[in-house]
Design a protein around this motif. Structure first.
Motif, PDB file in Angstrom:
ATOM      1  N   THR A  96     -13.112  -0.147   0.613  1.00 15.55           N
ATOM      2  CA  THR A  96     -13.625   0.059  -0.748  1.00 15.55           C
ATOM      3  C   THR A  96     -12.859   1.118  -1.521  1.00 15.55           C
ATOM      4  N   LEU A  97     -11.859   1.742  -0.907  1.00 24.39           N
ATOM      5  CA  LEU A  97     -11.105   2.805  -1.571  1.00 24.39           C
ATOM      6  C   LEU A  97      -9.635   2.425  -1.699  1.00 24.39           C
ATOM      7  N   VAL A  98      -9.383   1.178  -2.069  1.00 26.65           N
ATOM      8  CA  VAL A  98      -8.019   0.704  -2.240  1.00 26.65           C
ATOM      9  C   VAL A  98      -7.573   0.971  -3.676  1.00 26.65           C
ATOM     10  N   ASP A  99      -6.436   1.620  -3.802  1.00 30.87           N
ATOM     11  CA  ASP A  99      -5.956   2.149  -5.083  1.00 30.87           C
ATOM     12  C   ASP A  99      -4.664   1.446  -5.503  1.00 30.87           C
ATOM     13  N   TRP A 100      -4.335   1.598  -6.774  1.00 29.89           N
ATOM     14  CA  TRP A 100      -3.109   1.039  -7.346  1.00 29.89           C
ATOM     15  C   TRP A 100      -2.102   2.155  -7.621  1.00 29.89           C
ATOM     16  N   GLU A 101      -0.818   1.822  -7.550  1.00 26.91           N
ATOM     17  CA  GLU A 101       0.258   2.747  -7.925  1.00 26.91           C
ATOM     18  C   GLU A 101       1.450   1.905  -8.374  1.00 26.91           C
ATOM     19  N   VAL A 102       1.630   1.757  -9.673  1.00 28.36           N
ATOM     20  CA  VAL A 102       2.758   0.986 -10.172  1.00 28.36           C
ATOM     21  C   VAL A 102       4.037   1.822 -10.006  1.00 28.36           C
ATOM     22  N   GLU A 103       5.120   1.168  -9.589  1.00 29.22           N
ATOM     23  CA  GLU A 103       6.354   1.914  -9.329  1.00 29.22           C
ATOM     24  C   GLU A 103       7.577   1.051  -9.612  1.00 29.22           C
ATOM     25  N   ILE A 104       8.659   1.705 -10.006  1.00 28.90           N
ATOM     26  CA  ILE A 104       9.971   1.091 -10.000  1.00 28.90           C
ATOM     27  C   ILE A 104      10.521   1.225  -8.586  1.00 28.90           C
ATOM     28  N   VAL A 105      11.071   0.120  -8.073  1.00 28.46           N
ATOM     29  CA  VAL A 105      11.616   0.099  -6.721  1.00 28.46           C
ATOM     30  C   VAL A 105      13.122  -0.139  -6.798  1.00 28.46           C
ATOM     31  N   ALA A 106      13.893   0.760  -6.200  1.00 25.21           N
ATOM     32  CA  ALA A 106      15.347   0.602  -6.139  1.00 25.21           C
ATOM     33  C   ALA A 106      15.721  -0.167  -4.880  1.00 25.21           C
TER      34      ALA A 106
END
Length: 267
Positions: free
Chosen positions: A64-74
């Motif tokens: 229930t504690l799954v979070d998002w983190e948008v990122e640029i990936v090299a």
């Protein structure tokens, strides 16, 4: 969808990376919302390669504690060892969009926290469907990226606000590790993550991520949807493939972080 309505499940543009690096607290505003001091050297962790998924993967929600983190990936394009900062872009094959999906309960189960396990559940590293060359960006050191949840903006940042730029990260990593073609570097996330807001991914919500490039890659978006059960199926938004937006720009799916994709929790 192809004839007959079958779902096309795209694989990640880098299906078997040898090394997957993550960088913590690499945006000033994210460090601030986390109540942490700015790091003096890159805060490096690993996402184990088994977590990498494509834009049509099924991703199990681990709790229930799954979070998002948008990122640029090299994406590393050639073997690199002790690369000077000024030459670091030369070893990058291209950039893609990713979500550093994170189970905060696992990450923060003890003190000090540990990052790798909570960020390495199956499909917690969705990327794809393509790798974008760096010359597709007006300024490869100043890329806008964002994340919306059910249409509300959660994250909105620019890579010019990175504490350690992509070239600095590659120079630092290659001073210790030998980087190989296909290695991935998740470069960090801006502020607006769920942990700082006191909320997390819930069934039925749509998480949309994007980044801005130029020319045929003018607007690059990805979507993540949760439904009633604790499984999510990532399906490509084929209707927006190379479609012209109302402002005349091009909407095109690119990989992981730079993509038009929908992640849906199935039954």
């Amino acid at each position: 969808r192809p004839p007959g309505g079958a779902v096309v499940r795209l694989r990640p543009p880098v299906p078997r990376p040898g090394q997957v690096f993550g960088i913590g607290l690499n945006y000033r505003d994210h460090a601030g919302e986390s109540g942490m001091d700015l790091p003096s050297v890159p805060m490096v962790f690993t996402k184990f390669p088994s977590c990498i998924a494509g834009p049509t993967a099924e991703v199990p929600l681990s709790g229930t504690l799954v979070d998002w983190e948008v990122e640029i990936v090299a994406v590393i394009g050639r073997e690199a060892r002790r690369v000077p900062t000024e030459d670091a872009w030369d070893v990058v094959a291209g950039l893609t969009l990713g979500q550093d999906v994170s189970d905060r309960a696992v990450q923060l189960a003890d003190q000090p926290p540990q990052f790798s396990m909570g960020k390495s559940f199956p499909a917690f590293g969705p990327i794809g469907p393509a790798i974008v060359p760096t010359d597709a960006f007006a300024d490869r050191d100043d890329i806008g990226l964002w994340c919306d949840l059910d249409g509300a903006r959660m994250q909105d940042g620019r890579t010019s606000d990175l504490i350690f730029s992509i070239p600095v990260l590659i120079a630092y990593l290659s001073s210790i590790c030998t980087l190989q073609p296909g290695d991935l570097v998740f470069t960090g996330t801006p502020s607006g993550v769920g942990m700082a807001r006191g909320r997390f991914l819930a069934p039925g919500e749509l998480l949309t991520s994007g980044a801005i490039a130029q020319a045929e890659y003018e607007r690059l978006e990805s979507g993540l949807t949760a439904s009633q059960a604790q499984r999510r199926a990532l399906t490509a938004g084929q209707g927006q493939l190379a479609a012209t937006a109302s402002d005349g720009t091009i909407v095109a799916p690119i990989s992981g972080i730079i993509a038009d994709k929908m992640l849906q929790v199935g039954d």
